[in-house]
Design a protein around this motif. Structure first.
Motif, PDB file in Angstrom:
ATOM      1  N   ARG A  57      15.409 -26.649  18.665  1.00  0.00           N
ATOM      2  CA  ARG A  57      15.601 -26.788  17.225  1.00  0.00           C
ATOM      3  C   ARG A  57      15.752 -25.420  16.557  1.00  0.00           C
ATOM      4  O   ARG A  57      16.543 -25.260  15.615  1.00  0.00           O
ATOM      5  CB  ARG A  57      14.454 -27.596  16.618  1.00  0.00           C
ATOM      6  N   ASP A  74      17.758 -34.243  21.629  1.00  0.00           N
ATOM      7  CA  ASP A  74      16.650 -33.290  21.685  1.00  0.00           C
ATOM      8  C   ASP A  74      16.518 -32.456  20.414  1.00  0.00           C
ATOM      9  O   ASP A  74      15.527 -31.741  20.247  1.00  0.00           O
ATOM     10  CB  ASP A  74      16.807 -32.360  22.898  1.00  0.00           C
ATOM     11  N   ASN A 116      12.187 -31.677  11.005  1.00  0.00           N
ATOM     12  CA  ASN A 116      11.833 -30.352  11.522  1.00  0.00           C
ATOM     13  C   ASN A 116      13.037 -29.417  11.463  1.00  0.00           C
ATOM     14  O   ASN A 116      12.959 -28.292  10.947  1.00  0.00           O
ATOM     15  CB  ASN A 116      11.313 -30.492  12.950  1.00  0.00           C
ATOM     16  N   ASP A 123      11.450 -26.583  26.056  1.00  0.00           N
ATOM     17  CA  ASP A 123      10.738 -26.794  24.798  1.00  0.00           C
ATOM     18  C   ASP A 123      11.724 -27.249  23.722  1.00  0.00           C
ATOM     19  O   ASP A 123      12.667 -26.521  23.393  1.00  0.00           O
ATOM     20  CB  ASP A 123      10.048 -25.487  24.386  1.00  0.00           C
ATOM     21  N   ARG A 124      11.510 -28.436  23.173  1.00  0.00           N
ATOM     22  CA  ARG A 124      12.403 -28.915  22.119  1.00  0.00           C
ATOM     23  C   ARG A 124      12.330 -28.045  20.867  1.00  0.00           C
ATOM     24  O   ARG A 124      13.308 -27.931  20.129  1.00  0.00           O
ATOM     25  CB  ARG A 124      12.058 -30.360  21.744  1.00  0.00           C
ATOM     26  N   GLU A 125      11.174 -27.450  20.612  1.00  0.00           N
ATOM     27  CA  GLU A 125      11.061 -26.581  19.444  1.00  0.00           C
ATOM     28  C   GLU A 125      11.983 -25.381  19.586  1.00  0.00           C
ATOM     29  O   GLU A 125      12.612 -24.942  18.609  1.00  0.00           O
ATOM     30  CB  GLU A 125       9.617 -26.137  19.252  1.00  0.00           C
ATOM     31  N   ASP A 169      13.245 -34.858  15.622  1.00  0.00           N
ATOM     32  CA  ASP A 169      11.799 -34.693  15.631  1.00  0.00           C
ATOM     33  C   ASP A 169      11.205 -35.341  16.876  1.00  0.00           C
ATOM     34  O   ASP A 169      11.778 -36.287  17.441  1.00  0.00           O
ATOM     35  CB  ASP A 169      11.200 -35.309  14.376  1.00  0.00           C
ATOM     36  N   ASP A 170      10.043 -34.868  17.288  1.00  0.00           N
ATOM     37  CA  ASP A 170       9.488 -35.248  18.583  1.00  0.00           C
ATOM     38  C   ASP A 170       9.330 -36.752  18.754  1.00  0.00           C
ATOM     39  O   ASP A 170       9.615 -37.293  19.831  1.00  0.00           O
ATOM     40  CB  ASP A 170       8.141 -34.558  18.805  1.00  0.00           C
ATOM     41  N   ALA A 177      12.761 -38.120  19.533  1.00  0.00           N
ATOM     42  CA  ALA A 177      13.230 -37.620  20.827  1.00  0.00           C
ATOM     43  C   ALA A 177      12.429 -38.257  21.962  1.00  0.00           C
ATOM     44  O   ALA A 177      12.985 -38.604  23.016  1.00  0.00           O
ATOM     45  CB  ALA A 177      13.113 -36.097  20.873  1.00  0.00           C
ATOM     46  N   ASP A 178      11.117 -38.438  21.758  1.00  0.00           N
ATOM     47  CA  ASP A 178      10.287 -39.110  22.764  1.00  0.00           C
ATOM     48  C   ASP A 178      10.725 -40.564  22.948  1.00  0.00           C
ATOM     49  O   ASP A 178      10.698 -41.096  24.076  1.00  0.00           O
ATOM     50  CB  ASP A 178       8.813 -39.075  22.352  1.00  0.00           C
ATOM     51  N   LYS A 203      10.741 -31.579  31.246  1.00  0.00           N
ATOM     52  CA  LYS A 203       9.513 -31.141  30.596  1.00  0.00           C
ATOM     53  C   LYS A 203       9.361 -29.617  30.536  1.00  0.00           C
ATOM     54  O   LYS A 203       8.555 -29.103  29.766  1.00  0.00           O
ATOM     55  CB  LYS A 203       8.303 -31.740  31.313  1.00  0.00           C
TER      56      LYS A 203
END
Length: 352
Positions: free
Chosen positions: A285, A256, A85, A280-282, A259-260, A263-264, A277
């Motif tokens: 990035r 973080d 990403n 936002d990781r996006e 990619d999710d 990271a998860d 939570k």
């Protein structure tokens, strides 16, 4: 603390001199190019000795791209799948990223193996990408290189530059960690605290505010943080004798930027501390991609000095962040808007 205060003061003063940036360039959004990701396997690719991931602009319109050579986490052992990403965002701005995987975790920590990958890239990469179907407009600029690393990959990038500049124009370090392991059991270090490096190159350090927080609850001294304070971030920033930026994304963790799925996994295992939570990781990035893109565009003169506001003004960033900047320690006449080349000498640059 005094050095940090002076660095922050320098940043504030500079921001007053930076004119407005053109609305045509927004580093925190995807750029104008579609991108291609391709991985190349050593046993079926001519001249290649490493597994290599590549992200590049996929365009029929001519675009000459600088090249990032990237060492991933764990000193280059992590594959490109973790960064899909993030690097697609960077490539969309007309930048090619080459990520080789290290073969020898200890012997290759000096980074000189990157020369073999660069030689392969100059000789074969354009043809291999063309065979993979990339647009005919891609032009690779092998004389405009950037060394980048994440976590212990930052050690590899710095060690490479300690041997020579080559065609490197800058270095980008994402939550860099010195040494072979966070425990410090194997004493392989790129940096001597209190000394400058022997290479002077424009540098960008991208820290995460939770780098120094332990991910495994209740582990005490048994399991260290993924990026302990004394081994990471500031350690690298302080060692750079050329102009450098330090941007700390306050509420994010060491992985973080991945990619999710990955990271998860870090969050599930508590391997490193992660953002809560509400973050936002996006956004993170987008932030990291924007920092990388702005730094490269400025360093190569592809954008004028106004682009520095994206590196130096936290109010423009997609996430909460703090910023430091320090000018060149080897050329007091050099201003922030002046592009500069990589400089190398055998001994560390002195503190003047």
């Amino acid at each position: 603390m005094r050095l940090a205060a002076l660095s922050i003061l320098s940043t504030v003063c500079i921001l007053h001199t930076v004119p407005g940036t053109s609305a045509q360039f927004n580093p925190f959004q995807n750029g104008p190019y579609k991108t291609m990701h391709k991985n190349f396997l050593p046993w079926i690719t001519s001249g290649l000795n490493h597994y290599v991931d590549v992200w590049a602009p996929d365009t029929a319109e001519p675009v000459e791209t600088p090249i990032i050579y990237f060492a991933g986490g764990l000193g280059g052992l992590m594959p490109g799948e973790l960064y899909m990403n993030l690097f697609a965002k960077v490539a969309s701005h007309g930048i090619t990223i080459v990520q080789p995987m290290m073969n020898d975790p200890i012997g290759n920590y000096e980074g000189v193996w990157m020369d073999d990958v660069m030689e392969w890239g100059e000789t074969h990469l354009a043809k291999e990408l063309a065979n993979a179907g990339i647009g005919s407009g891609l032009i690779l600029d092998h004389h405009s290189l950037f060394l980048m690393g994440h976590s212990a990959g930052g050690h590899v990038a710095v060690e490479y530059l300690k041997h020579h500049c080559g065609y490197a124009k800058g270095t980008i370090l994402m939550s860099p960690v010195d040494g072979f392991d966070p425990f410090g059991l194997i004493p392989i270090y790129a940096i001597t605290p209190g000394e400058y490096l022997n290479v002077a190159i424009p540098s960008l350090v991208l820290a995460a505010g939770l780098d120094n927080v332990k991910g495994i609850d209740g582990a005490g001294a048994i399991v260290p943080a993924c990026a302990p304070n004394d081994m990471s971030n500031q350690r690298f920033y302080d060692a750079m004798p050329e102009k450098s930026w330090f941007v700390n994304a306050t509420y994010y963790g060491h992985g973080d930027n991945l990619d999710d799925f990955y990271a998860d996994s870090i969050e599930f295992t508590h391997f490193c501390a992660v953002a809560d939570k509400s973050r936002d990781r996006e956004d993170y990035r987008r932030h990291i991609s924007g920092m990388i893109t702005s730094f490269i565009k400025f360093t190569l003169g592809q954008e004028d000095c106004s682009v520095l506001e994206y590196l130096q003004d936290p109010s423009l960033m997609p996430v909460d962040a703090t910023v430091m900047y320090k000018p060149s320690a080897i050329d007091s006449s050099e201003d922030v808007c002046q592009q500069c080349d990589c400089k190398w000498q055998a001994d560390p640059y002195p503190h003047l």
